[in-house]
Design an enzyme around this catalytic site. Sequence first.
Site, PDB file in Angstrom:
ATOM      1  N   GLY A  13       7.328 -13.300  15.221  1.00 31.59           N
ATOM      2  CA  GLY A  13       7.856 -14.100  16.333  1.00 31.59           C
ATOM      3  C   GLY A  13       8.488 -13.243  17.409  1.00 31.59           C
ATOM      4  O   GLY A  13       9.615 -13.515  17.840  1.00 31.59           O
ATOM      5  N   ARG A  16       8.642 -14.037  22.134  1.00 30.27           N
ATOM      6  CA  ARG A  16       9.730 -14.588  22.969  1.00 30.27           C
ATOM      7  C   ARG A  16      11.082 -14.354  22.296  1.00 30.27           C
ATOM      8  O   ARG A  16      11.151 -13.929  21.142  1.00 30.27           O
ATOM      9  CB  ARG A  16       9.536 -16.098  23.144  1.00 30.27           C
ATOM     10  CG  ARG A  16       8.271 -16.471  23.850  1.00 30.27           C
ATOM     11  CD  ARG A  16       8.111 -17.954  24.024  1.00 30.27           C
ATOM     12  NE  ARG A  16       7.710 -18.619  22.795  1.00 30.27           N
ATOM     13  CZ  ARG A  16       8.424 -19.567  22.192  1.00 30.27           C
ATOM     14  NH1 ARG A  16       9.569 -19.964  22.700  1.00 30.27           N
ATOM     15  NH2 ARG A  16       7.993 -20.128  21.072  1.00 30.27           N
ATOM     16  N   ASP A  60       0.177 -17.339  11.856  1.00 25.97           N
ATOM     17  CA  ASP A  60       1.154 -18.393  11.598  1.00 25.97           C
ATOM     18  C   ASP A  60       1.846 -18.013  10.292  1.00 25.97           C
ATOM     19  O   ASP A  60       1.207 -18.006   9.231  1.00 25.97           O
ATOM     20  CB  ASP A  60       0.413 -19.733  11.458  1.00 25.97           C
ATOM     21  CG  ASP A  60       1.336 -20.872  11.065  1.00 25.97           C
ATOM     22  OD1 ASP A  60       2.512 -20.623  10.725  1.00 25.97           O
ATOM     23  OD2 ASP A  60       0.864 -22.023  11.086  1.00 25.97           O
ATOM     24  N   VAL A  61       3.141 -17.694  10.363  1.00 22.68           N
ATOM     25  CA  VAL A  61       3.802 -17.168   9.158  1.00 22.68           C
ATOM     26  C   VAL A  61       3.879 -18.196   8.027  1.00 22.68           C
ATOM     27  O   VAL A  61       4.127 -17.831   6.882  1.00 22.68           O
ATOM     28  CB  VAL A  61       5.225 -16.613   9.455  1.00 22.68           C
ATOM     29  CG1 VAL A  61       5.172 -15.392  10.362  1.00 22.68           C
ATOM     30  CG2 VAL A  61       6.157 -17.684   9.993  1.00 22.68           C
ATOM     31  N   SER A 138      21.243 -17.419  10.063  1.00 26.55           N
ATOM     32  CA  SER A 138      21.920 -18.127  11.167  1.00 26.55           C
ATOM     33  C   SER A 138      23.332 -18.446  10.716  1.00 26.55           C
ATOM     34  O   SER A 138      23.581 -18.630   9.514  1.00 26.55           O
ATOM     35  CB  SER A 138      21.197 -19.433  11.477  1.00 26.55           C
ATOM     36  OG  SER A 138      21.997 -20.224  12.340  1.00 26.55           O
ATOM     37  N   TYR A 152      17.624 -27.353   8.909  1.00 22.91           N
ATOM     38  CA  TYR A 152      17.565 -25.981   9.441  1.00 22.91           C
ATOM     39  C   TYR A 152      18.585 -25.109   8.698  1.00 22.91           C
ATOM     40  O   TYR A 152      18.273 -24.002   8.260  1.00 22.91           O
ATOM     41  CB  TYR A 152      17.880 -26.035  10.939  1.00 22.91           C
ATOM     42  CG  TYR A 152      17.982 -24.695  11.621  1.00 22.91           C
ATOM     43  CD1 TYR A 152      16.846 -23.981  11.974  1.00 22.91           C
ATOM     44  CD2 TYR A 152      19.219 -24.143  11.937  1.00 22.91           C
ATOM     45  CE1 TYR A 152      16.944 -22.756  12.613  1.00 22.91           C
ATOM     46  CE2 TYR A 152      19.332 -22.927  12.576  1.00 22.91           C
ATOM     47  CZ  TYR A 152      18.186 -22.234  12.912  1.00 22.91           C
ATOM     48  OH  TYR A 152      18.285 -21.025  13.541  1.00 22.91           O
ATOM     49  N   LYS A 156      18.290 -21.555   6.390  1.00 24.70           N
ATOM     50  CA  LYS A 156      18.964 -20.296   6.737  1.00 24.70           C
ATOM     51  C   LYS A 156      19.916 -19.841   5.634  1.00 24.70           C
ATOM     52  O   LYS A 156      20.111 -18.638   5.431  1.00 24.70           O
ATOM     53  CB  LYS A 156      19.677 -20.449   8.084  1.00 24.70           C
ATOM     54  CG  LYS A 156      18.714 -20.656   9.255  1.00 24.70           C
ATOM     55  CD  LYS A 156      17.717 -19.497   9.359  1.00 24.70           C
ATOM     56  CE  LYS A 156      16.830 -19.597  10.576  1.00 24.70           C
ATOM     57  NZ  LYS A 156      15.933 -18.448  10.720  1.00 24.70           N
ATOM     58  N   ILE A 185      22.623 -18.485  20.672  1.00 24.28           N
ATOM     59  CA  ILE A 185      22.058 -17.455  21.553  1.00 24.28           C
ATOM     60  C   ILE A 185      21.129 -18.124  22.563  1.00 24.28           C
ATOM     61  O   ILE A 185      20.325 -18.991  22.196  1.00 24.28           O
ATOM     62  CB  ILE A 185      21.238 -16.422  20.728  1.00 24.28           C
ATOM     63  CG1 ILE A 185      22.013 -15.951  19.486  1.00 24.28           C
ATOM     64  CG2 ILE A 185      20.814 -15.249  21.609  1.00 24.28           C
ATOM     65  CD1 ILE A 185      23.254 -15.158  19.730  1.00 24.28           C
TER      66      ILE A 185
HETATM   67  P1  NAP Z   1      12.382 -18.973  20.148  1.00 27.31           P
HETATM   68  O1  NAP Z   1      12.864 -18.530  21.464  1.00 27.31           O
HETATM   69  O2  NAP Z   1      11.989 -20.402  19.957  1.00 27.31           O
HETATM   70  O3  NAP Z   1      11.180 -18.038  19.683  1.00 27.31           O
HETATM   71  C1  NAP Z   1      10.597 -18.274  18.435  1.00 27.31           C
HETATM   72  C2  NAP Z   1       9.590 -17.190  18.117  1.00 27.31           C
HETATM   73  O4  NAP Z   1       9.071 -17.470  16.802  1.00 27.31           O
HETATM   74  C3  NAP Z   1       8.411 -17.182  19.062  1.00 27.31           C
HETATM   75  O5  NAP Z   1       8.014 -15.856  19.280  1.00 27.31           O
HETATM   76  C4  NAP Z   1       7.325 -17.956  18.301  1.00 27.31           C
HETATM   77  O6  NAP Z   1       6.000 -17.519  18.590  1.00 27.31           O
HETATM   78  C5  NAP Z   1       7.665 -17.562  16.871  1.00 27.31           C
HETATM   79  N1  NAP Z   1       7.158 -18.541  15.911  1.00 27.31           N
HETATM   80  C6  NAP Z   1       7.488 -19.858  15.767  1.00 27.31           C
HETATM   81  N2  NAP Z   1       6.777 -20.412  14.775  1.00 27.31           N
HETATM   82  C7  NAP Z   1       5.976 -19.436  14.281  1.00 27.31           C
HETATM   83  C8  NAP Z   1       5.012 -19.382  13.248  1.00 27.31           C
HETATM   84  N3  NAP Z   1       4.709 -20.472  12.524  1.00 27.31           N
HETATM   85  N4  NAP Z   1       4.385 -18.206  13.016  1.00 27.31           N
HETATM   86  C9  NAP Z   1       4.670 -17.094  13.734  1.00 27.31           C
HETATM   87  N5  NAP Z   1       5.571 -17.090  14.736  1.00 27.31           N
HETATM   88  C10 NAP Z   1       6.217 -18.240  15.002  1.00 27.31           C
HETATM   89  O7  NAP Z   1      13.511 -18.707  19.023  1.00 27.31           O
HETATM   90  P2  NAP Z   1      14.694 -17.626  18.997  1.00 27.31           P
HETATM   91  O8  NAP Z   1      15.904 -18.255  19.537  1.00 27.31           O
HETATM   92  O9  NAP Z   1      14.228 -16.339  19.537  1.00 27.31           O
HETATM   93  O10 NAP Z   1      14.923 -17.516  17.414  1.00 27.31           O
HETATM   94  C11 NAP Z   1      14.410 -16.434  16.650  1.00 27.31           C
HETATM   95  C12 NAP Z   1      15.006 -16.486  15.253  1.00 27.31           C
HETATM   96  O11 NAP Z   1      16.441 -16.447  15.327  1.00 27.31           O
HETATM   97  C13 NAP Z   1      14.666 -17.768  14.485  1.00 27.31           C
HETATM   98  O12 NAP Z   1      14.479 -17.471  13.120  1.00 27.31           O
HETATM   99  C14 NAP Z   1      15.922 -18.612  14.651  1.00 27.31           C
HETATM  100  O13 NAP Z   1      16.084 -19.563  13.630  1.00 27.31           O
HETATM  101  C15 NAP Z   1      16.990 -17.528  14.619  1.00 27.31           C
HETATM  102  N6  NAP Z   1      18.250 -17.953  15.245  1.00 27.31           N
HETATM  103  C16 NAP Z   1      18.298 -18.277  16.573  1.00 27.31           C
HETATM  104  C17 NAP Z   1      19.511 -18.684  17.130  1.00 27.31           C
HETATM  105  C18 NAP Z   1      19.631 -19.062  18.573  1.00 27.31           C
HETATM  106  O14 NAP Z   1      20.709 -19.561  18.958  1.00 27.31           O
HETATM  107  N7  NAP Z   1      18.644 -18.856  19.421  1.00 27.31           N
HETATM  108  C19 NAP Z   1      20.647 -18.751  16.325  1.00 27.31           C
HETATM  109  C20 NAP Z   1      20.559 -18.418  14.977  1.00 27.31           C
HETATM  110  C21 NAP Z   1      19.356 -18.002  14.448  1.00 27.31           C
HETATM  111  P3  NAP Z   1       4.970 -18.320  19.574  1.00 27.31           P
HETATM  112  O15 NAP Z   1       5.751 -18.693  20.784  1.00 27.31           O
HETATM  113  O16 NAP Z   1       3.915 -17.330  19.828  1.00 27.31           O
HETATM  114  O17 NAP Z   1       4.485 -19.498  18.830  1.00 27.31           O
END
Ligand code: NAP
Length: 255
Positions: A13, A16, A60-61, A138, A152, A156, A185
Site C-alpha cells: 500500500g 498513497r 491485493d494483499v 493503530s 477496525y 489493529k 494522520i
Molecule cells: P490510505 O491513504 O487510504 O492508503 C491506503 C493504501 O493501502 C493505498 O496505497 C492502497 O492502495 C493500499 N491498499 C488498500 N487496500 C489494499 C489491498 N487490498 N491490497 C493492497 N493494497 C491496498 O491509508 P493511510 O492513511 O495511508 O493508511 C495506511 C496504513 O496506516 C493503514 O494500515 C491504516 O490502517 C494505518 N493507519 C492510518 C491512520 C491514519 O490516520 N491515516 C492511523 C492509524 C493507522 P491502492 O490505492 O492502490 O488501492
Amino acid sequence: MAKLENKIVLITGSSRGLGNAIARKFSAEGARIAINYNRDRESAEKLRNELPGSEIFQADVSDHASVARMVKDIHSKMGTIDILVNNAGILSTFSWDEFDDDRVRKIFDINLMGPIYTVKECMDDLKKSHGIIINMASNAGVGTAARGTTFYSITKAAIAMLTKRLAFDLMDWHVRVNAIAPGWIESDMTLGGKSQEDAEKLRQSFRSKTELNMTGKPENIADAALFLASRESEYMDGQVLVVDGGRIDNLTHGL
Ligand code: NAP
C-alpha cells in the site's frame, strides 16, 4: 553513509498516504523500494518515476495467491527482500446497527490476513537477510475511542499481537519485528472525499484530542518507520511504537 543503502524494501500500500511517505523517506536513505498498490496504478507509477531503483507491483494483499505472485515478481526483478513494511489497510466505519458480514470480513481480510499472507510469503527472504518487519497498527488498537471503529480496532489490536508473536517466532533468525501505532494522520483514509469545511472540522476535532494539539502528517510516521528500519533501533524487538501526539481519549482505563 545512507542508513538503508541498497536494502530491498517491500512496502504494501505505498501508492498513497503513509506508505508513500515511508517509500520516499527510505529511498532517500538509499533503499530500493518494491512499491505495492492494489488499484491506484497511476500514483504507484508516479512514485516509481521519482524513486531511483524502485519498481511497482500490483497485488491485493487479501488474496494469498496475489501476494505470492507479487513476491515471486520481486525476486525476479529486484532480489531478496531485506525489509517488509506491512502498511496496506482500509478503514471502514460502521456501528453494530449497520453490521454486515461482508464488511466485517473485508476489513479482517485486508487488515489482518493481508499482513499474515505477506509475512508468510516473505519469510524465507527475511530469515536469509536477517531482515526487519514493520507492521502498521493503530492507536485505535491500543484503545482510543472513535465511534464506528470497533472492527477496525480489533484488526489493529491483532496486528499488535502478531508483531509480538512474530518477533518471538523469528528470533532464531534475528529478524526484528516492531509496529507503529499512528494516531490521526492526514491522508485519503481520514480526509478522502471530504469538503474543505468538513476536513477542517475533523482536523479541529482530532487536534483537540491530543496533548500536543496537533494532527499527524504521513512524514511523522515515515520518521518512526525509518527509526525502526535502521541501526538506531537495533535493541528493539516486539514493540508497538505509538505516534499519536499524546491522545487523551483513551479507553484503556488505567492500564
Ligand atoms: P490510505 O491513504 O487510504 O492508503 C491506503 C493504501 O493501502 C493505498 O496505497 C492502497 O492502495 C493500499 N491498499 C488498500 N487496500 C489494499 C489491498 N487490498 N491490497 C493492497 N493494497 C491496498 O491509508 P493511510 O492513511 O495511508 O493508511 C495506511 C496504513 O496506516 C493503514 O494500515 C491504516 O490502517 C494505518 N493507519 C492510518 C491512520 C491514519 O490516520 N491515516 C492511523 C492509524 C493507522 P491502492 O490505492 O492502490 O488501492
